[in-house]
Design a protein around this motif. Structure first.
Motif, mmCIF file in Angstrom:
data_model
loop_
_atom_site.group_PDB
_atom_site.id
_atom_site.type_symbol
_atom_site.label_atom_id
_atom_site.label_comp_id
_atom_site.label_asym_id
_atom_site.label_seq_id
_atom_site.Cartn_x
_atom_site.Cartn_y
_atom_site.Cartn_z
ATOM 1 N N ASP A 114 1.062 -0.742 -0.482
ATOM 2 C CA ASP A 114 0.209 -0.227 0.079
ATOM 3 C C ASP A 114 0.865 0.986 -0.551
ATOM 4 N N LEU A 115 1.063 1.765 -1.415
ATOM 5 C CA LEU A 115 2.204 2.949 -1.214
ATOM 6 C C LEU A 115 2.277 3.768 -0.271
ATOM 7 N N ALA A 116 1.010 4.687 -0.083
ATOM 8 C CA ALA A 116 0.164 5.222 0.998
ATOM 9 C C ALA A 116 1.284 5.514 2.317
ATOM 10 N N HIS A 117 0.850 3.941 2.137
ATOM 11 C CA HIS A 117 1.441 3.677 3.939
ATOM 12 C C HIS A 117 2.556 2.505 3.990
ATOM 13 N N SER A 118 3.778 3.783 2.658
ATOM 14 C CA SER A 118 4.610 2.304 2.842
ATOM 15 C C SER A 118 6.440 3.544 2.935
ATOM 16 N N LEU A 119 7.046 2.915 3.930
ATOM 17 C CA LEU A 119 8.605 3.937 3.856
ATOM 18 C C LEU A 119 9.453 3.583 2.782
ATOM 19 N N PHE A 120 9.973 3.641 2.612
ATOM 20 C CA PHE A 120 11.572 3.369 1.192
ATOM 21 C C PHE A 120 13.006 4.037 1.979
ATOM 22 N N ILE A 121 13.522 2.253 2.333
ATOM 23 C CA ILE A 121 14.913 2.950 2.623
ATOM 24 C C ILE A 121 16.242 2.193 1.840
ATOM 25 N N VAL A 122 16.764 3.504 0.857
ATOM 26 C CA VAL A 122 17.335 3.395 0.245
ATOM 27 C C VAL A 122 18.775 2.791 0.593
ATOM 28 N N VAL A 123 19.058 1.536 0.117
ATOM 29 C CA VAL A 123 20.683 1.176 0.653
ATOM 30 C C VAL A 123 21.738 1.199 0.221
ATOM 31 N N SER A 124 22.562 2.279 -0.286
ATOM 32 C CA SER A 124 23.764 2.195 -1.075
ATOM 33 C C SER A 124 24.827 3.152 -0.329
ATOM 34 N N LYS A 125 26.285 2.167 0.652
ATOM 35 C CA LYS A 125 27.045 2.133 0.815
ATOM 36 C C LYS A 125 27.466 3.526 -0.180
ATOM 37 N N SER A 126 28.365 3.100 -1.290
ATOM 38 C CA SER A 126 29.077 3.835 -2.425
ATOM 39 C C SER A 126 27.945 4.934 -3.103
ATOM 40 N N GLY A 127 26.315 4.399 -3.174
ATOM 41 C CA GLY A 127 25.851 5.665 -3.489
ATOM 42 C C GLY A 127 25.636 5.919 -4.723
ATOM 43 N N THR A 128 26.076 4.589 -5.634
ATOM 44 C CA THR A 128 26.926 5.032 -7.374
ATOM 45 C C THR A 128 26.127 3.690 -7.733
ATOM 46 N N THR A 129 25.271 2.548 -7.004
ATOM 47 C CA THR A 129 25.612 1.237 -7.506
ATOM 48 C C THR A 129 24.220 1.448 -8.659
ATOM 49 N N LEU A 130 24.130 1.053 -9.960
ATOM 50 C CA LEU A 130 23.547 1.678 -11.595
ATOM 51 C C LEU A 130 22.084 0.194 -10.514
ATOM 52 N N GLU A 131 21.875 -1.265 -9.933
ATOM 53 C CA GLU A 131 20.792 -0.884 -9.952
ATOM 54 C C GLU A 131 19.856 -0.301 -8.530
ATOM 55 N N THR A 132 20.838 0.101 -7.579
ATOM 56 C CA THR A 132 20.029 0.291 -6.294
ATOM 57 C C THR A 132 19.232 1.952 -6.721
ATOM 58 N N LEU A 133 20.149 3.305 -7.945
ATOM 59 C CA LEU A 133 19.734 4.073 -8.161
ATOM 60 C C LEU A 133 18.237 3.837 -9.487
ATOM 61 N N THR A 134 18.641 2.863 -10.449
ATOM 62 C CA THR A 134 17.480 2.278 -10.853
ATOM 63 C C THR A 134 15.658 2.644 -10.483
ATOM 64 N N ASN A 135 16.382 1.258 -9.167
ATOM 65 C CA ASN A 135 14.845 1.113 -8.879
ATOM 66 C C ASN A 135 14.631 2.339 -8.521
ATOM 67 N N GLU A 136 15.632 2.666 -6.972
ATOM 68 C CA GLU A 136 14.469 3.982 -6.434
ATOM 69 C C GLU A 136 14.245 5.455 -7.558
ATOM 70 N N ALA A 137 14.653 5.114 -8.134
ATOM 71 C CA ALA A 137 13.733 6.043 -9.597
ATOM 72 C C ALA A 137 12.928 5.387 -9.896
ATOM 73 N N PHE A 138 12.454 4.005 -9.710
ATOM 74 C CA PHE A 138 11.916 3.500 -10.548
ATOM 75 C C PHE A 138 10.639 3.918 -9.224
ATOM 76 N N VAL A 139 10.692 3.380 -8.103
ATOM 77 C CA VAL A 139 9.954 3.641 -7.075
ATOM 78 C C VAL A 139 9.573 5.077 -6.809
ATOM 79 N N LYS A 140 10.542 6.063 -7.432
ATOM 80 C CA LYS A 140 10.293 8.048 -6.688
ATOM 81 C C LYS A 140 8.703 7.827 -8.141
ATOM 82 N N ASP A 141 8.978 7.295 -9.347
ATOM 83 C CA ASP A 141 8.440 7.901 -10.034
ATOM 84 C C ASP A 141 7.032 6.567 -9.650
#
Ligand SMILES: O=P(O)(O)OC[C@H]1O[C@H](O)[C@H](O)[C@@H](O)[C@@H]1O
Length: 527
Positions: free
Chosen positions: A202-229
């Protein structure tokens, strides 16, 4: 200062090599002698666990040789240097401080005026405060409603450990009234991963934790953008639904798009980061900060045992040394991790990364090739499921695969039923006991197709119940085992250059900068 030498230059290694096939485990584990071994060959671990190595191919002579190897390779001295802040990660010129996230084993480690133990504790407190506020309804969505679900976006070390730990404690938390929020994980860049998880929450009641030590990992940044969208399309403000766990120097740390940011640093490797905010944020949100603190306590207790010079009182170092004997002297290429616990269903997957990314190397810590084999292939599944899958090869295949069983006397939920005079828990435990003896002793049959040669070594870690504390001890046990093995093999267990080439080539494919086979594969896959 300890001296770092290749394994094959050590006198104790020659001695160990002369002990190939020294113990016939089928004989050793038969009859009264076998019964005595099971009683004797056991070392206490933290949180009530015990490491039982009766069914391993060792006896007093092999153990003595392993003890000499531990001394000559200066394993404890190297561990001391590690936790006192030496630059053990030679490849990346970094300290290795994950132990400090759970306990202060040695001297304070101060970097640029910051006491690292204090830094890690402060970040744990930040995660705990955030989780408490979410649970109390002080941090809510824009409509002022409580969050009910938390989704971690991360991959590799930013996914596997936290996911394995969450699954390990989900039922325990429900049975012990500490379950606060459901957790889900998005890791793969395969769009079906993010889409399926997003469709299940249920998106309205969901928290998302973006976890990346480097902050540069392709998969994680792509999925963050996916979720933001997805959040934006649902009319929600992403910055009110997201927090970050990252290192202070990463690009993510500079963004204001998050409710909060919990920091780690370069001195905790990704695959060792479950004990930092990487695991701390999601586990504190899911189960409450006290449960996460108990995981850390269990790990800290195990770390203390790992400082003992006596291999017979140091389960982590002993397990490591037996593994070296199996790999380098007996020549076994792989090791299976077989938890008889459904809760540990993703634990082998976590150990695959932890072990193989750490010790899957063929140059030593000085960048010189080594002339001996290093880390084994690690795989596993929970029992009894595995028995109906790949155990055929383990029992009768041409390779001997050393086995690492894990079992608990009690189930987590305590819901059980007596069928034909035994509970399901008893059936589970009966199977692990049976397997150990079947693997070790085998059974003769004139029909070779039905013959079991035996001689297949195993150990078992036994505990009362899988709890936050025993889980922490288990996690630390394997981390420390891997560390000690890296020391014996003279490796740098804390970098992972082997994952880079594929990333570089994938970038070239996406930029259409390809030729030869890479171009044809790109065409084949319609990129
Ligand atoms: O946490 P991150 O920086 O996003 O890294 C995530 C993972 O990706 C890398 O490729 C490494 O192989 C892993 O060791 C690491 O855990």
């Amino acid at each position: 200062m300890a001296t770092w030498k290749n394994l094959d230059t050590l006198a104790s290694y020659s001695k160990l090599n002369s002990l190939k096939d020294h113990v016939n485990i089928a004989e050793a584990m038969s009859g009264e002698q076998g019964a005595e071994r099971v009683k004797k060959y056991s070392v206490p671990m933290a949180a009530g666990l015990a490491y039982n190595y009766a069914a391993k191919e060792v006896d007093e002579t092999v153990l003595d040789a392993l003890s000499k190897l531990a001394d000559e390779a200066e394993l404890i001295e190297k561990f001391q240097e590690l936790y006192n802040g030496a630059v053990i990660n030679t490849g990346e010129k970094r300290m290795v401080l994950h132990h400090l996230a759970r306990t202060q084993l040695g001297e304070p480690v101060v970097v640029d005026g910051v006491d690292k133990r204090e830094f890690y504790v402060a970040q744990q407190k930040k995660a705990a405060d955030f989780a408490n506020k979410v649970h109390a309804g002080e941090i809510t969505n824009e409509a002022g409603e409580k969050f009910t679900t938390v989704v971690q976006i991360g991959i590799g070390g930013s996914d596997l450990g936290p996911r394995a730990l969450y699954i390990a404690l989900e039922n325990w938390a429900k049975a012990n009234n500490t379950f606060k929020m459901e957790a889900k994980f998005i890791s793969n860049v395969d769009p079906d991963d993010a889409a399926a998880v997003l469709a299940s929450v249920d998106l309205a009641h969901s928290l998302f934790i973006v976890v990346s030590k480097s902050g540069t990992t392709l998969e994680t940044l792509t999925n963050e953008a996916f979720v933001k969208d997805a959040l934006t399309k649902a009319g929600l403000n992403p910055s009110r639904h997201m927090l970050a766990v990252t290192s202070e120097t990463s690009p993510l740390a500079k963004s204001d798009d998050y409710l909060t940011a919990i920091f780690m640093d370069d001195y905790i490797g990704g695959r060792y980061s479950s004990v930092s905010g990487v695991g701390g944020a999601i586990l504190s949100l899911a189960f409450g900060p006290e449960v996460f603190a108990d995981i850390l306590d269990g790990a800290a207790e195990e770390d203390k045992l790992a400082t003992n010079k006596n291999i017979l009182e140091n389960p982590d170092m002993l397990d490591a040394l037996i593994g070296v004997y199996e790999r380098n002297v007996q020549g076994y290429p792989s090791t299976a991790v077989l938890p008889y616990s459904q809760a540990l269903s993703r634990f082998p997957a976590h150990l695959q990364q932890c072990d193989m990314e750490s010790n899957g190397k063929s140059v030593n810590r000085f960048g010189e090739p080594v002339d001996y084999v290093t880390g084994p292939v690690i795989f596993g599944e929970p029992g009894t499921n595995g028995q109906h899958s790949f155990y055929q090869l383990l029992h009768q295949g041409t390779n001997i695969v050393p086995l690492q069983f894990i079992g608990f006397k009690k189930s987590q939920l305590g819901v059980d039923v007596d069928i034909e005079n035994s509970t399901s828990q008893q059936k589970l435990c009966a199977n692990v006991a049976a397997q150990i003896v079947a693997f070790a002793c085998g059974k003769e049959d004139e029909n070779l197709n039905k013959n079991f040669k035996g001689g297949r070594p195993s150990s078992i870690i036994v505990g009362e119940e899988l709890t936050p504390k025993s889980l922490g001890a288990l996690l630390a046990h394997f981390e420390n085992k891997i560390m000690f093995q890296g020391f014996v093999w003279n490796l740098n267990s804390f970098d992972q250059e082997g994952v880079q080439l594929g990333k570089v080539l994938a970038k070239r494919v996406l930029a259409h900068d390809t030729d030869g086979a890479l171009k044809v594969y790109s065409d084949l896959l319609d990129i």
